[in-house]
Each structure stands twice: as structure tokens, then as C-alpha cells.
Design a protein around this motif. Structure first.
Motif, PDB file in Angstrom:
ATOM      1  N   SER A 172      15.795  24.351  53.326  1.00  0.00           N
ATOM      2  CA  SER A 172      15.568  22.984  53.767  1.00  0.00           C
ATOM      3  C   SER A 172      14.375  22.349  53.041  1.00  0.00           C
ATOM      4  O   SER A 172      14.452  21.215  52.572  1.00  0.00           O
ATOM      5  N   LEU A 192      14.161  19.112  50.583  1.00  0.00           N
ATOM      6  CA  LEU A 192      13.251  17.986  50.824  1.00  0.00           C
ATOM      7  C   LEU A 192      12.383  17.714  49.595  1.00  0.00           C
ATOM      8  O   LEU A 192      12.157  16.563  49.231  1.00  0.00           O
ATOM      9  N   GLY A 237      21.286  15.630  53.417  1.00  0.00           N
ATOM     10  CA  GLY A 237      21.411  16.415  54.649  1.00  0.00           C
ATOM     11  C   GLY A 237      22.310  17.618  54.511  1.00  0.00           C
ATOM     12  O   GLY A 237      22.211  18.381  53.545  1.00  0.00           O
ATOM     13  N   ALA A 238      23.202  17.765  55.488  1.00  0.00           N
ATOM     14  CA  ALA A 238      24.047  18.951  55.535  1.00  0.00           C
ATOM     15  C   ALA A 238      25.005  19.037  54.335  1.00  0.00           C
ATOM     16  O   ALA A 238      25.428  20.125  53.963  1.00  0.00           O
ATOM     17  N   PHE A 270      20.798  25.448  65.747  1.00  0.00           N
ATOM     18  CA  PHE A 270      21.377  24.739  64.603  1.00  0.00           C
ATOM     19  C   PHE A 270      21.453  25.645  63.367  1.00  0.00           C
ATOM     20  O   PHE A 270      22.496  25.773  62.736  1.00  0.00           O
ATOM     21  N   CYS A 320      18.042   5.743  50.628  1.00  0.00           N
ATOM     22  CA  CYS A 320      17.437   5.819  51.943  1.00  0.00           C
ATOM     23  C   CYS A 320      16.066   6.442  51.836  1.00  0.00           C
ATOM     24  O   CYS A 320      15.213   6.249  52.678  1.00  0.00           O
ATOM     25  N   SER A 321      15.848   7.158  50.747  1.00  0.00           N
ATOM     26  CA  SER A 321      14.579   7.862  50.631  1.00  0.00           C
ATOM     27  C   SER A 321      13.443   6.900  50.321  1.00  0.00           C
ATOM     28  O   SER A 321      12.284   7.200  50.524  1.00  0.00           O
ATOM     29  N   LYS A 325      25.326   9.556  56.341  1.00  0.00           N
ATOM     30  CA  LYS A 325      25.007  10.129  57.659  1.00  0.00           C
ATOM     31  C   LYS A 325      23.517  10.441  57.785  1.00  0.00           C
ATOM     32  O   LYS A 325      22.857  10.023  58.723  1.00  0.00           O
ATOM     33  N   SER A 326      23.018  11.184  56.800  1.00  0.00           N
ATOM     34  CA  SER A 326      21.633  11.624  56.933  1.00  0.00           C
ATOM     35  C   SER A 326      20.650  10.469  56.727  1.00  0.00           C
ATOM     36  O   SER A 326      19.555  10.492  57.262  1.00  0.00           O
ATOM     37  N   LEU A 357      17.531   9.608  59.085  1.00  0.00           N
ATOM     38  CA  LEU A 357      16.184   9.529  58.525  1.00  0.00           C
ATOM     39  C   LEU A 357      15.549   8.192  58.846  1.00  0.00           C
ATOM     40  O   LEU A 357      14.378   8.103  59.193  1.00  0.00           O
ATOM     41  N   THR A 382      10.813  16.485  64.288  1.00  0.00           N
ATOM     42  CA  THR A 382      11.190  17.571  63.399  1.00  0.00           C
ATOM     43  C   THR A 382      12.026  16.983  62.280  1.00  0.00           C
ATOM     44  O   THR A 382      13.078  16.418  62.538  1.00  0.00           O
ATOM     45  N   VAL A 383      11.534  17.063  61.070  1.00  0.00           N
ATOM     46  CA  VAL A 383      12.333  16.562  59.960  1.00  0.00           C
ATOM     47  C   VAL A 383      12.728  17.733  59.077  1.00  0.00           C
ATOM     48  O   VAL A 383      11.906  18.345  58.417  1.00  0.00           O
ATOM     49  N   GLY A 384      13.978  18.063  59.114  1.00  0.00           N
ATOM     50  CA  GLY A 384      14.498  19.064  58.197  1.00  0.00           C
ATOM     51  C   GLY A 384      15.482  18.350  57.305  1.00  0.00           C
ATOM     52  O   GLY A 384      15.675  17.140  57.431  1.00  0.00           O
ATOM     53  N   ALA A 385      16.118  19.079  56.419  1.00  0.00           N
ATOM     54  CA  ALA A 385      17.085  18.425  55.566  1.00  0.00           C
ATOM     55  C   ALA A 385      18.364  18.119  56.338  1.00  0.00           C
ATOM     56  O   ALA A 385      19.106  17.219  55.993  1.00  0.00           O
ATOM     57  N   SER A 386      18.631  18.848  57.398  1.00  0.00           N
ATOM     58  CA  SER A 386      19.897  18.643  58.091  1.00  0.00           C
ATOM     59  C   SER A 386      19.787  18.711  59.612  1.00  0.00           C
ATOM     60  O   SER A 386      20.737  18.495  60.316  1.00  0.00           O
ATOM     61  N   PHE A 387      18.598  19.044  60.100  1.00  0.00           N
ATOM     62  CA  PHE A 387      18.376  19.009  61.546  1.00  0.00           C
ATOM     63  C   PHE A 387      17.163  18.125  61.813  1.00  0.00           C
ATOM     64  O   PHE A 387      16.115  18.326  61.200  1.00  0.00           O
TER      65      PHE A 387
END
Lengths: 379, 200
Positions: free
Chosen positions: A172, A176, A188-189, A230, B3-4, B45-46, B50, B64-69
Motif C-alpha cells: 500500500s 501511495l 486503489g484496489a 480488509f 484526483c491526486s 472509485k478511489s 480520497l 486511515t489512508v491506505g491505497a485501497s482501505f
């Protein structure tokens, strides 16, 4: 990773604190219930669902008991939680041989997955999962692999789960940072899952299925939620993808896929330590090459591929220094080719090729280690 | 579609980052909600999430900022807080069969498509049907047409989205993760629709 160690006390601190409290005479009643709970298992045949239910119920009951216990009077939620982590670890370590792996069926699945991954490792590349170039980060991936590889070093469900969390967090974070430094739009996913699948295949974590099942069954239910759940789900998802994987799951030509799988099977059958020996050759030959070619070779190597770094080399790029490793690789190829011919000949002669193969395999291992020795002398 | 590059947006006065994160234990005043995001890859989606998480920027809120959660707690007017735990799913076709692992136990599903892509709208309808068949029966579903800023490239009329959502008893909204349009409204509306425990 800092995520697991900096903010919370380390596993061993939690555990020794728990054991300390258990030695306190005031906790005699707790010790008794824990012991009798563990002993109670010996009266029943092991059954994953029942065992899990019993453990979960016991932990819930004990949590309430601990909350009301004089030793934990005025304890914060964190302290109670800490005691529970210690208890989970204690109970599951005692019950480990009974509960892991859960069943012979699970062991069989572990082996099947591990064998399939072993074959995939030999040819799978990031592009087969459409992982964009900007996201490829060998250093991070290696770190993630190491975290995941640790999963069998622990018996407590929490610690096994932490290995998964750490692996996922490394990935992750690398995504980022790619978003920041490479100006890659964070997807993301869509980005995360393919990388996790790739890393899982490169790692081939031991007893993957059993480990996942064990965590699912025995990690305290209140703790398998949120971010932990998750990332856990993502590894379950990666495992499911690998189990179901065929040519259609990848960006690869169907014939190429089948041929690569077949070639990998042949290689693994005849030369069990192939990947080991070639990787050694690779790492020793990498020391004295210019950065551009060595980078390409390293990519080849981490791709696990057939590990023949000169396949894409141009004659003009080669230097005298390359002769040595070329010769080594040449010998390697010839040895493999001749032994493979022998196997094919001997297996076509008789209907039952199995005993022949067995005999030849032993011989092969020897030939292989001979070649290795020569390699060492040569390099 | 960048979006970034977006900056934190504090324009919404109604939603504020809550500092009442109590580490879990949900009760009537502090809901914890699993939200799963579904939709074709590339629909943003992400980016939506974000935008939402960054827009809520507040030093006291636990994010909590993760790449997918991602997780984000918001406070509603009635002094309830809602902690959204947002599970992103991979949108590529080859992972479609894995989605049930993610939406199992989700209280909310946000199905996203791109208003410039009819294919992504068709895929969104596929997800809605999937959820109706295999999701939890009381799951709250939202249909989101993203990239609403690209009106000159629009290929899915808003009316199509509205009608489809109505037929399937979903909440519908068009958003732009790029301009932050309707992002807060999306989560605000979801929060309003959450069932409240009757007593604490």
C-alpha cells in the motif's frame, strides 16, 4: 513495519505481561479455568468448526471475567485488550498442534496451491497481471514478500495476521509513493490487488490456505474487523484467484500459458533445485556488468523466469566479462537439455515410466550439483 | 483525471471530522459502517473516496489512508457519528468473481460508473443485480455517476441513471471527484439512510 510495532507494545511484551499476571496468586481462578479449558479438548476429536466455536466463546467469557477481576480493577480498555491478546496467544499455542492445519483436506489444498504457485513463479511477470510499469517496485515487493514469508514463524493468530497486515501495508505504501513521485493516479484496489497477487506468487507463503483458515477460525472475532479484515480478505481473495487461475485469468496467450506450465513441470520434476543454482550464478555474475544490462537482468531474475539473462541481449552490448557467465549458462542449458532428452527417451521406452524417472531424478540431482561446483570454481 | 492533485475541501459546513473515535465499540450514537465500492476499473472509485477523506480534513479526526482501505468518521447534525470503513474492490473483469468476498457483511454498497462510458454503466447494472442476488438483503445501495465535470463527453444521460436507481430502490447521485461536486452529499445521504439502533 512501524505500523505494527511503534504504536502498540510488541507481542512479546504483551505476552510476558500476561504470563506475569497469571503467576500472581490472585489469578489462580483464571489459571484454573484456562487449564481446564485446554484439557477439555483432549476429550473430543478435533473438528475445526467446533474447536473454533469453543475457543471464541471461551475468549469472550474470559474477557468479561478479566474485566471484573480484582487484578484488572481500574484497568483501561487497552490493558484488558492486552491481556486478551496474551490469553489468545497462550491458548492457541497450547492447542496449536491440534488446530493447525485444521484438517487433512486443508493440507492437501496447501500442497496443491504451493505446487501451482511454484510452476507460476517460473514464468509469471507483472505484465501478465497488467501491473503498470510505474508501480513496479522490486525493493518494496521484496520487503512485502519477506513479511508474508514470516507467517509460519508464529503460532498465535494475531501474529500471523500481523504478517499479512505488514505485507499489505508495504504494498500500500509503495502504491501511495508511486502516486506522489511518479504522478501515477491513485487507483486503489485496481492497483493493489494485482500487486498483492503477484507478491503472493513470488512468496509462495508456506501453508497459505491453512494459515488463512486458522486466522479466520481462531483470531478473536472482535479483532478481525476493519482494516485487519480488509487486508485479510485481500489475501483470501489472492489465494482464491490463484486456485482458480488459468490462461484466461492472465494477459497471456493460452498456448503460451500451457507451454510455460508444462515446461515448468518438466523442469521441477527433473531438477528440483534449478531456481536456486541459476540464481546463484546470476548474483555472482551481476557484480561486474554495466548498470543498464544488469538492471535488465535483475528484472529477469526477479521475474523468476527461466533465468537466462542474455535472451534479450544484443551482440554489441556484450563484453569480454560476459564470457564467463555465458559459458556457465551454456553448460547449464546443455546439461538440462541432455538430461531432459534422457528422461523423454526412458519414459517413451516403457509404459510405466515412474521408477525410471525416480532413478533418473536422483542422478540428475547429482549432475546438477556437479555443475554447480564447476560454476563456483569458474566464477 | 487528477484526483491526486485535489486540495482539501472544507466547503461543507455540515460535516465535520469527529474526534469521538472510540476504537470500535459501536453504539447508537457512534455507528461503524462497512461500505464497499464496486465499479469498473477507471471510473474513479478511489478518487471519490480520497476526495471524501481529504475534504474532511480535520486534525482531530482519525483518518486511515491506505491505497485501497480508508476510514473516515463524520459527525451528523443529530450528534451521531458515523465511521465509514471503506473497502475498495478491484474493478478489472478478471477479479469479478472475487467481489462476494468483499461485499459480504457490508452495510452499504456504492456502485460507481463513469458518465462518459456506457460500458461502465452496464457494468454498474451487473453489480446491482449481483448485490440483489448475493448481498445482504438490507444492504443500502447507492448508484453514482462519476466524472460529472466532463459534460461535453457525457454518454450516459442523467435520466438513465435516475430511472435505473428508482427501479432498484437505490439512492442516485452524480459526482465529480475532480471538482469535489456532490462528494460530501453522497456520504451524507448514505449516513441519513443508515438504520439507527433503537436504544443504546
Amino acid at each position: 513495519m512501524e505500523a505494527s510495532s511503534a504504536s502498540t507494545p510488541s507481542s512479546s511484551v504483551i505476552f510476558y505481561d500476561f504470563l506475569d499476571r497469571m503467576r500472581n496468586p490472585a489469578s489462580l481462578d483464571l489459571v484454573r479455568s484456562i487449564k481446564s479449558f485446554i484439557v477439555s479438548f483432549s476429550f473430543y476429536a478435533s473438528n475445526p468448526e467446533n474447536d473454533s466455536k469453543k475457543v471464541q466463546e471461551f475468549l469472550t467469557t474470559m474477557e468479561n471475567t478479566i474485566r471484573d477481576h480484582p487484578l484488572w480493577a481500574d484497568a483501561t480498555d487497552e490493558e484488558v485488550d492486552s491481556a486478551m491478546e496474551g490469553l489468545e496467544k497462550y491458548v492457541m499455542t497450547k492447542l496449536f498442534s491440534r488446530t493447525f492445519p485444521s484438517s487433512p483436506g486443508d493440507t492437501k489444498l496447501d500442497l496443491e496451491i504451493s505446487e501451482k504457485v511454484n510452476l507460476l513463479q517460473s514464468f509469471l511477470k507483472p505484465e501478465h497481471l497488467d501491473i503498470p510499469l510505474v508501480l513496479r517496485n522490486d525493493a518494496s515487493w521484496l520487503l512485502a514478500e519477506k513479511e508474508l514469508q514470516k507467517i509460519n514463524a508464529f503460532k498465535a493468530p494475531r501474529e500471523k495476521l500481523l504478517c499479512i497486515m505488514n505485507c499489505c501495508k508495504v504494498i500500500s505504501n509503495s502504491l501511495l509513493s508511486a502516486a506522489v513521485s511518479e504522478d501515477h493516479e491513485l487507483a486503489g484496489a485496481d492497483d493493489f490487488l494485482p500487486v498483492l497477487i503477484y507478491v503472493t506468487i513470488k512468496t509462495n507463503p508456506p501453508q497459505l490456505h491453512s494459515n488463512l483458515r486458522f486466522i479466520q477460525l481462531y483470531r478473536r472475532q472482535a479483532k478481525l474487523v476493519s482494516e485487519a479484515a480488509f487486508y485479510f480478505t485481500n489475501l483470501v481473495s489472492a489465494k482464491t484467484f490463484i486456485v482458480e487461475l488459468n490462461a484466461k485469468s492472465l494477459s497471456i496467450d493460452e498456448i503460451e500459458f500451457e507451454e510455460s506450465m508444462q515446461a515448468a513441470r518438466l523442469t521441477k520434476e527433473s531438477i528440483p533445485n534449478e531456481s536456486f543454482s541459476t540464481q546463484e550464478v546470476m548474483s555472482t555474475s551481476q557484480g561486474h556488468t554495466d548498470p543498464s544490462t544488469s538492471a535488465r537482468r535483475r528484472e529477469k531474475q526477479t521475474d523468476g523466469g527461466l533465468n537466462y539473462p542474455y535472451m534479450e541481449a544484443e551482440a554489441g552490448e556484450l563484453t569480454v566479462k560476459d564470457v564467463e557467465s555465458l559459458l556457465t549458462l551454456y553448460k547449464d542449458v546443455v546439461t538440462k537439455y541432455t538430461t531432459m532428452c534422457r528422461i523423454v527417451r526412458s519414459s517413451s521406452k516403457t509404459e510405466s515410466c515412474a521408477p525410471h524417472l525416480e532413478g533418473t531424478t536422483d542422478l540428475l540431482t547429482q549432475t546438477e550439483s556437479d555443475t554447480e561446483n564447476t560454476n563456483h570454481k569458474g566464477v | 483525471m487528477g484526483c491526486s492533485a485535489s486540495l482539501p475541501d472544507r466547503s461543507s459546513g455540515r460535516l465535520v471530522g469527529a474526534n469521538s473515535d472510540n476504537g470500535g465499540a459501536p453504539d447508537a450514537k457512534n455507528l461503524r459502517v462497512k461500505l464497499v465500492l464496486l465499479g469498473d476499473s477507471g471510473v474513479g472509485k478511489s478518487c471519490i473516496v480520497l476526495r471524501f477523506v481529504r475534504g474532511q480534513f480535520d486534525p482531530t479526526s482519525k483518518v486511515t489512508v491506505g491505497a485501497s482501505f480508508l476510514s473516515q468518521t463524520i459527525a451528523l447534525q443529530d450528534s451521531t457519528t458515523v465511521k465509514f470503513e471503506i473497502w475498495d474492490t478491484a474493478g478489472q473483469e478478471r477479479y469479478a468473481a472475487l467481489a462476494p468476498l468483499y461485499y459480504r457483511g457490508a452495510a452499504v454498497a456504492v456502485v460507481v460508473y463513469d458518465i462518459t462510458s456506457p460500458d461502465s454503466f452496464a457494468k454498474a447494472q451487473y453489480w446491482v443485480k449481483e448485490l440483489q442476488k448475493h448481498g445482504s438483503p438490507d444492504i443500502i445501495m447507492a448508484l453514482v455517476g462519476n466524472k460529472a465535470d466532463l459534460h461535453e463527453k457525457r454518454e450516459v444521460p442523467a435520466q438513465d441513471g435516475i430511472e435505473y436507481a428508482e427501479k432498484n430502490e437505490m439512492f442516485f447521485i452524480e459526482t465529480s471527484a475532480k471538482t469535489a461536486d456532490n462528494i460530501n452529499q453522497l456520504f451524507e445521504e448514505i449516513a441519513k439512510r443508515l438504520p439507527r439502533p433503537t436504544t443504546s
